[in-house]
Write a protein that holds these residues in place. Structure first.
Motif, PDB file in Angstrom:
ATOM      1  N   ASP A  62       0.694  -1.199  -0.208  1.00  0.00           N
ATOM      2  CA  ASP A  62      -0.062  -0.033  -0.048  1.00  0.00           C
ATOM      3  C   ASP A  62       0.816   1.271  -0.037  1.00  0.00           C
ATOM      4  O   ASP A  62       0.362   2.117  -0.621  1.00  0.00           O
ATOM      5  CB  ASP A  62      -0.962  -0.095   1.118  1.00  0.00           C
ATOM      6  CG  ASP A  62      -2.302  -0.655   0.897  1.00  0.00           C
ATOM      7  OD1 ASP A  62      -2.511  -0.813  -0.323  1.00  0.00           O
ATOM      8  OD2 ASP A  62      -3.056  -0.958   1.862  1.00  0.00           O
ATOM      9  N   HIS A 100      -9.816   4.501   4.201  1.00  0.00           N
ATOM     10  CA  HIS A 100     -10.253   3.783   5.624  1.00  0.00           C
ATOM     11  C   HIS A 100     -11.613   4.143   5.980  1.00  0.00           C
ATOM     12  O   HIS A 100     -12.308   3.005   6.221  1.00  0.00           O
ATOM     13  CB  HIS A 100      -9.416   4.465   6.851  1.00  0.00           C
ATOM     14  CG  HIS A 100      -9.708   3.935   8.077  1.00  0.00           C
ATOM     15  ND1 HIS A 100      -9.237   2.734   8.639  1.00  0.00           N
ATOM     16  CD2 HIS A 100     -10.293   4.494   9.085  1.00  0.00           C
ATOM     17  CE1 HIS A 100      -9.514   2.605   9.934  1.00  0.00           C
ATOM     18  NE2 HIS A 100     -10.355   3.499  10.047  1.00  0.00           N
ATOM     19  N   SER A 147      -5.352  -3.279   1.250  1.00  0.00           N
ATOM     20  CA  SER A 147      -5.977  -2.896   2.425  1.00  0.00           C
ATOM     21  C   SER A 147      -7.042  -3.817   2.902  1.00  0.00           C
ATOM     22  O   SER A 147      -6.968  -4.250   4.144  1.00  0.00           O
ATOM     23  CB  SER A 147      -6.706  -1.619   2.276  1.00  0.00           C
ATOM     24  OG  SER A 147      -5.851  -0.399   1.908  1.00  0.00           O
ATOM     25  N   ASN A 207      -3.874   0.378   9.143  1.00  0.00           N
ATOM     26  CA  ASN A 207      -3.723   1.857   8.640  1.00  0.00           C
ATOM     27  C   ASN A 207      -2.705   2.644   9.223  1.00  0.00           C
ATOM     28  O   ASN A 207      -1.955   3.516   9.013  1.00  0.00           O
ATOM     29  CB  ASN A 207      -4.910   2.704   8.319  1.00  0.00           C
ATOM     30  CG  ASN A 207      -5.676   1.980   6.835  1.00  0.00           C
ATOM     31  OD1 ASN A 207      -5.268   1.613   6.002  1.00  0.00           O
ATOM     32  ND2 ASN A 207      -7.273   1.990   6.996  1.00  0.00           N
TER      33      ASN A 207
END
Length: 479
Positions: free
Chosen positions: A106, A144, A305, A342
Motif C-alpha cells: 500500500d 479507511h 487494504s 492503516n
C-alpha cells in the motif's frame, strides 16, 4: 441507523473473486516494468525470468487451488495453511509477515500515485515530498472510512477499478505491438554487447524480486474464501486471475524492448509504461497511461487494504493475535484490524521521507515479506501430499499435487535466496517487533509464550533483527 450484522450480505461471486485476484496483482508494478527490466536485463533475461517466475507462481496457484479443495475448513488462506501445517508461531509469523507485506504494498501504491502526479505538479516531486506525504495520508484515511462501510461495497468498487485499468493496459499492448521494431528487439536481446551465460544469469537473478512483487496478490481469493458464494469458485478464481495477469506482464515487458533501446528504457521516469506509450503516439499517450495508472493503483491499494485487514482478523479469530483485532463493526468489517493496518501504513509512509528510492524499497520489501508466507503455504501442500492426509489410498491426484507443491516450495526458497541477505535482515527488523502481537495473544490466553522450537526460532529472528539494525546504523546496508 447502521444495519445489524445479520442484515449485511457480504458474499462474493466468482467474478468478484477473480477481480479481487487480478486487482490485487495488477497495480503499481506493471506500470513500472519497462524501466525496471530495462535497468537490469535484456529481452533474453526477461524471458528467462518470466519463465521461472511464471512456472513457480503457477505451481503456487495450483497449491492454493488444491488446498481450497482439500482443506475447505481452512478459510483464511495463508495464515490458516501455515498454522495447520507447522504450528501456531509459524502461522503467526506467516500472518504478520504477509500483513506487513500488504502494508508495504500500500505504501508503494501511495508513493507511485504521488510520483505520477509529480510529473504534472512539481510540488509532489518523486512522491516523498512533504506535500506528497501529507496528501497521501489524507487518501489513506479517506479509504479507511470507505472500507469501514463494508467489504462487499469495497469489493464492488475494486471490480470496477479492475476493468477500468485492464482496458488501458490492453490498449498499450496493442499500440506497442503495432509499433514493435524487430531490429530494436534484437539489439536489446542479450542486454550486453557480448552474450555471456554468466551475464544473463546475473541479469535474471537481479529481476527475480521484481517478478515476485507483480505476482503478489495471487492468494486474494484464498484469503477471502470465507466470503465466497461457493468454495469451488476460490480455486477457479486463483488460476484464472493468475493466467490473465501473467499474459499481461509478459506482453508489457517484451513489447517494450521493441519500442526503445534498453538504455532509453532504463532512463524512463516512473511510471515507465507512460514513457513508452509517449514514444509511440506522443505526449497524449503518456498522459493517458498516467491517468490509467492512477485508477489502477487506487484499485490495487483498495485490494491490499482489504487483504491486510482480513489476515489480521482471521489470525485474531483463531486467538493467535490479540482479541481486539477480531472485532467487527455492523458491516462485518474487521474494524480493529483495519485501524492497526492503516496506522502501520501511516508510519511506513513517514519513513519514505528518509528513503532514497522509496518506491523500489517498498516494492522489494513487499516481495521479501510475502515470500516466507508463500514458502509455508507451498510446504503445507507438499506435506499433505507426502503424508497422504485427505487423499484416498492409491489416489492418482496425489502424485501430481506432490510435484506441483515441490516445485512451488523450491521456487519460494529460491526467490528468498535470490533476494540476498539484505532483505532478510530488513525483514527480521519487522518480524521481531511484530512478535509482540503474538505475546499479547498468549498472555490473554494465559499460556506460555513459546514452545522450545518456537523460542529458538524467535531467538534467531531477534539476532537477525539486531544484525540488521547494526548494519543500517553503520551504513553496511541502506534504505
Amino acid at each position: 441507523m447502521a444495519p445489524s450484522p445479520h442484515q449485511v450480505d457480504q458474499k462474493l461471486s466468482r467474478n468478484a473473486l477473480i477481480a479481487l485476484v487480478v486487482g490485487s496483482m495488477v497495480g503499481s508494478g506493471i506500470f513500472a516494468l519497462p524501466a525496471s527490466f530495462g535497468r537490469t536485463t535484456g529481452a533474453l533475461g526477461a524471458m528467462i525470468a518470466w519463465a521461472i517466475a511464471g512456472t513457480g507462481m503457477l505451481m503456487l496457484a495450483f497449491v492454493f487451488q488444491t488446498l481450497s479443495h482439500r482443506k475447505p475448513d481452512l478459510d483464511a488462506g495463508i495464515y490458516a495453511y501455515a498454522r495447520a501445517g507447522f504450528g501456531e508461531y509459524i502461522g503467526f509469523a506467516s500472518a504478520v509477515g504477509y500483513w506487513i507485506g500488504c502494508c508495504l504494498a500500500d505504501v508503494a501504491c501511495l508513493v507511485l500515485i504521488k510520483a505520477t502526479l509529480g510529473q504534472f505538479f512539481s510540488v509532489f516531486g518523486d512522491g516523498t515530498t512533504a506535500v506528497a506525504i501529507a496528501s497521501a495520508s489524507v487518501l489513506l484515511w479517506g479509504v479507511h472510512v470507505l472500507l469501514l462501510r463494508g467489504i462487499k461495497n469495497a469489493a464492488a468498487l475494486n471490480t470496477i477499478a479492475t476493468y477500468a485499468k485492464i482496458i488501458p493496459i490492453l490498449l498499450f499492448i496493442a499500440a506497442a505491438a503495432i509499433a514493435f521494431d524487430g531490429r530494436l528487439f534484437s539489439m536489446n536481446f542479450a542486454g550486453t554487447e557480448q552474450l555471456e551465460h554468466s551475464d544473463v544469469l546475473a541479469q535474471v537473478r537481479s529481476t527475480m524480486l521484481l517478478t515476485v512483487f507483480v505476482f503478489v496478490g495471487i492468494e486474494g481469493a484464498s484469503v477471502y474464501s470465507r466470503y465466497a458464494l461457493s468454495r469451488t469458485d476460490v480455486g477457479f478464481a486463483t488460476i484464472a486471475g493468475f493466467l490473465t495477469v501473467l499474459s499481461l506482464l509478459v506482453l508489457v515487458t517484451l513489447l517494450s524492448y521493441g519500442v526503445l533501446l534498453r538504455p532509453e528504457l532504463a532512463d524512463l521516469p516512473t511510471p515507465s509504461m507512460a514513457g513508452v506509450m509517449e514514444a509511440i503516439v506522443g505526449r497524449w499517450g503518456g498522459v493517458f497511461i498516467s491517468v490509467a495508472l492512477l485508477i489502477s493503483v487506487l484499485g490495487n491499494y483498495l485490494s491490499w487494504s482489504l487483504l491486510a485487514a482480513e489476515v489480521l482478523h482471521s489470525a485474531a479469530v483463531h486467538r493467535t493475535m490479540p482479541s481486539f483485532l477480531a472485532t467487527v463493526n455492523a458491516y462485518k468489517v474487521p474494524s480493529g484490524a483495519l485501524w492497526l493496518t492503516n496506522c502501520v501504513i501511516q508510519t511506513f509512509l513517514l519513513v519514505t521521507w528518509f528513503a532514497e528510492y522509496a518506491f523500489t524499497l517498498a516494492l522489494k520489501m513487499t516481495s521479501a515479506m510475502t515470500l516466507i508466507p508463500y514458502f509455508f503455504v507451498a510446504a503445507y501442500g507438499l506435506k499433505l501430499a507426502w503424508t497422504g492426509e485427505t487423499y484416498r489410498t492409491g489416489e492418482r491426484a496425489r502424485v501430481g499435487d506432490w510435484i506441483r507443491s515441490a516445485v512451488a516450495t523450491f521456487y519460494a526458497a529460491g526467490m528468498i535466496y535470490a533476494g540476498g541477505p539484505k532483505f532478510l535482515l530488513l525483514s527480521s527488523i519487522l518480524y521481531a517487533p511484530g512478535t509482540l502481537l503474538f505475546l499479547i495473544a498468549k498472555r490473554e490466553r494465559k499460556e506460555a509464550a513459546f514452545r522450545p522450537l518456537e523460542a529458538i526460532l524467535f531467538a534467531a529472528i531477534t539476532i537477525a533483527a539486531c544484525a540488521g539494525v547494526y548494519a543500517l546504523s553503520t551504513g553496511a546496508i541502506s534504505i
